[in-house]
Scaffold this motif. Structure first.
Motif, mmCIF file in Angstrom:
data_model
loop_
_atom_site.group_PDB
_atom_site.id
_atom_site.type_symbol
_atom_site.label_atom_id
_atom_site.label_comp_id
_atom_site.label_asym_id
_atom_site.label_seq_id
_atom_site.Cartn_x
_atom_site.Cartn_y
_atom_site.Cartn_z
ATOM 1 N N ALA A 1 35.542 -39.900 32.408
ATOM 2 C CA ALA A 1 34.484 -40.107 31.429
ATOM 3 C C ALA A 1 34.839 -39.376 30.141
ATOM 4 N N GLN A 2 34.851 -40.126 29.039
ATOM 5 C CA GLN A 2 35.167 -39.545 27.747
ATOM 6 C C GLN A 2 33.965 -39.722 26.814
ATOM 7 N N PRO A 3 33.481 -38.605 26.206
ATOM 8 C CA PRO A 3 32.329 -38.731 25.303
ATOM 9 C C PRO A 3 32.732 -39.414 24.004
ATOM 10 N N LEU A 4 31.827 -40.238 23.484
ATOM 11 C CA LEU A 4 32.038 -40.911 22.218
ATOM 12 C C LEU A 4 31.274 -40.155 21.143
ATOM 13 N N PRO A 5 31.685 -40.265 19.903
ATOM 14 C CA PRO A 5 31.007 -39.508 18.834
ATOM 15 C C PRO A 5 29.572 -40.012 18.603
#
Length: 651
Positions: A529-533
């Motif tokens: 899981a990668q956070p988006l801006p």
């Protein structure tokens, strides 16, 4: 002629009906009617002060028929009196100069208009007292009861500071003339004897009509009668009169039996109630021997001593059936009968002494108020059927279930079977309806899909949920009931026994919302899981229902993410239902019955655990994807308090 008799009978029935319909007791009495009539006449003549006194006297009688009218008139008089202005500060008046008080005594108010006044009554008139209230301007005159037939009077003197004087004549009416005797009939033996009759009178009296064979000596409050021996073979009878100067009189009948084989009784007629009992009769005879004849089984005679008969009457068991008989007593040449009458047992008093009476098997119905008391426990903390799972303060008391009772009702029918004397078996079928609720609020860690399967939004959100439970069931109570008779019409009840409960419906309605302003968007790439801006705001509203005797639930989620909206309906299936339909409880209670009307208060404790562990130890009903807050060993018992009223067709 028949037509006249029919019309007369109808008129008598109408008069009886009207008299039964009229209010009884202190309601529309003649004395209060006269007071109100006189007060109304004075009010119409604008003599308000005098009218006010009479209205106050009418109120003091406690007559409920005139209470409202008198109160309204007094309020109107006070209003009219308040509009008048004193034209002279030296006014000194009284409401009346004559007061009449009934012979029974009482009080009477006289209104005084003036300043610096005082009132007095002669010291030697101890029957008349006064009470002064200068604040209200009232002299209350008291009179003790007048036992004399002559009226008495005195004067109350009222003086002010200027030397002015007013007098009120107080008249206490004379008592009605009283003349009573302790006996109206006297029986004398042929050999002669002396008897005393007490005389109750409040006036002078004299004796008249005394024959030469009877001597009557007047005392202060009695007459001593002495009869000489009767040597004739027939009874002697005299009617002695006691007279007052006003010609009021009473008659005392004197009977002396014949000398030869005379026979008389102290009582010729016996009256027994439905319960029976004993009566004793003296046999007045100069015969060498006497005997009594046959008697019925319910009226038994026994000779006691030389001149007394004991008459024993058994209880009259048949309902509404009087009994009567005549028992003869015989001497050598005399026979005399004793009449015996026994009243019937009323229909409403068929209760035997060893129980509460009525039929062996009776039926009835009941209705009442139900107050639920939900009891829960678990090996750790207890939570509701809904697994919110994401509370940041999960584990604190904010996340625990806290059921609050609302209430409900119960209606049903029952059978009442007498087992032995005061021991009964009471079994019935009842319909139960009640509600309770749970409230939950706090900060949740929200996570839900957005866009596609590889994207989701998560973060903290302020949330609030409410759970409303509605329960309907049928129950079969089987209670042992012990009755404690209070009297022949009422009894106390102690009830104890098991209750079988079958659930009809157990519905959970859920509603709530979750609001977040700083949510982050995540995208899953290669399982990471990668956070988006950027941040997002989201508002979620939830509604759902769960039949908790079933295995499925439905949740409708309305999602607002920034400018977009999305509505989603989710269906859930579970391995098992949250609750079992069949349960067993125990009930204990006390009650009171009066002529078939029952009032009971009971407490019911559920003996079985109604929770299915397969549901409660699992995920329960998860409304979010994260799963936390599992429970082990959960149990729930829906106990309740019952207040019921019913009627038993017992008689």
């Amino acid at each position: 002629m028949k037509l006249r008799v029919s019309i007369l009978a109808i008129l008598l029935l109408c008069v009886g009906a009207v008299s039964m319909a009229l209010p009884k007791g202190n309601y529309g009495t003649d004395a209060c009617t006269q007071l109100v009539t006189r007060a109304n006449a004075l009010f119409n003549k604008k003599k308000y002060a005098e009218a006010k006194v009479l209205y106050e006297q009418a109120l003091a009688t406690g007559d409920k028929f005139f209470a409202k009218k008198c109160t309204e008139q007094l309020r109107l008089i006070n209003t009219l009196s308040g509009t008048k202005k004193r034209s002279n500060s030296t006014v000194f008046t009284i409401s009346q100069d004559t007061v009449k008080i009934n012979y029974l005594g009482g009080d009477y108010p006289v209104h005084v208009n003036g300043e610096k006044w005082n009132a007095s009554v002669p010291k030697d008139e101890d029957w008349c007292k006064i009470e002064i209230d200068r604040k209200t301007g009232i002299v209350k005159i008291y009179s003790s009861p007048n036992e004399s037939t002559s009226p008495r009077s005195t004067y109350v003197t009222i003086k002010n500071g200027n030397g002015q004087k007013r007098t009120v004549e107080v008249i206490n009416e004379g008592s009605p003339e009283i003349l009573r005797s302790s006996a109206q009939n006297l029986m004398f033996t042929p050999t002669g004897e002396t008897n005393v009759v007490d005389i109750d009178a409040n006036t002078d009296w004299n004796i008249a009509g005394v024959p030469d064979w009877l001597r009557a000596i007047k005392g202060n409050r009695d007459i001593q009668f002495t009869a000489s021996a009767n040597d004739e073979n027939k009874d002697r009878i005299a009617q002695v009169k006691v007279e007052t100067p006003s010609r009021r009189e009473i008659t005392i009948n004197i009977i002396q039996g014949a000398r030869l084989d005379s026979l008389a009784f102290s009582k010729n007629n016996l009256q027994f109630g439905p319960d029976g009992g004993d009566e004793y009769i003296q046999v007045l005879t100069d015969a060498d021997d006497w005997r009594f004849g046959d008697f019925p089984h319910w009226c038994q005679l026994e000779r006691v001593g030389s001149n007394t008969i004991r008459v024993h009457c058994t209880p009259n068991e048949p309902v509404d059936m009087p009994r009567e008989a005549s028992v003869n007593v015989t001497t050598g040449n005399q026979t005399l009968g004793i009449n015996v009458f026994q009243s019937p047992k009323p229909i409403l008093q068929v209760i035997p002494k060893d129980g509460i009476g009525g039929r062996m098997l009776s039926f009835g119905f009941s209705a009442g108020y139900l107050y639920p008391m939900i009891g829960t426990s678990a090996s750790s903390n207890t939570y509701s059927a809904v697994n919110y799972a994401q509370l940041d303060n999960f584990g604190s008391s904010d996340a625990f279930s806290s059921y609050q009772s609302s209430g409900g009702f119960v209606v049903g029918a029952f059978a009442d079977l007498r087992l032995y004397k005061n021991l009964y078996l009471n079994a019935g079928l009842n319909f139960m309806y009640y509600t309770y609720r749970n409230r939950l609020s706090g900060v949740m860690d929200v996570r839900y899909s957005w866009g596609n399967a590889n994207s989701y939004i998560a973060g903290d959100s302020q949330s609030s949920f409410k759970e409303d439970y509605t329960v309907m069931s049928m129950e079969l109570p089987v209670l042992a009931s012990y009755r404690i008779p209070i009297n022949r019409k009422s009894n106390l009840q102690i009830n104890l026994g098991p209750v079988l409960d079958f659930g009809l419906s157990y519905n959970l309605d859920i509603a709530g919302s979750s609001n977040g302003d700083q949510l982050r968007k995540y995208q899953v790439v290669n399982g990471v899981a990668q956070p988006l801006p950027g941040t997002y705001s989201s508002q979620l509203n939830y509604t759902g229902s769960f039949e908790m005797y079933g295995k499925s639930a439905n949740l409708v989620m309305d999602t607002s993410q920034g400018p977009s909206h999305q509505g989603t309906s989710l269906d859930y299936e579970f391995e098992d239902a949250p609750f079992r339909r069949f349960n067993v409880g125990a009930r204990i209670g006390v009650g009171y019955e009066y002529m078939g009307i029952n009032f009971t208060i009971s407490y019911q404790y559920m003996l079985t655990n109604m929770a299915n562990s397969a549901f409660w130890s699992g995920d329960r009903w998860p409304i979010f994807k994260n799963i936390n807050g599992l429970m082990k060993g959960y149990s729930q018992r829906n106990n309740y308090l019952l207040l019921t009223i019913g009627y038993t067709f017992r008689y």
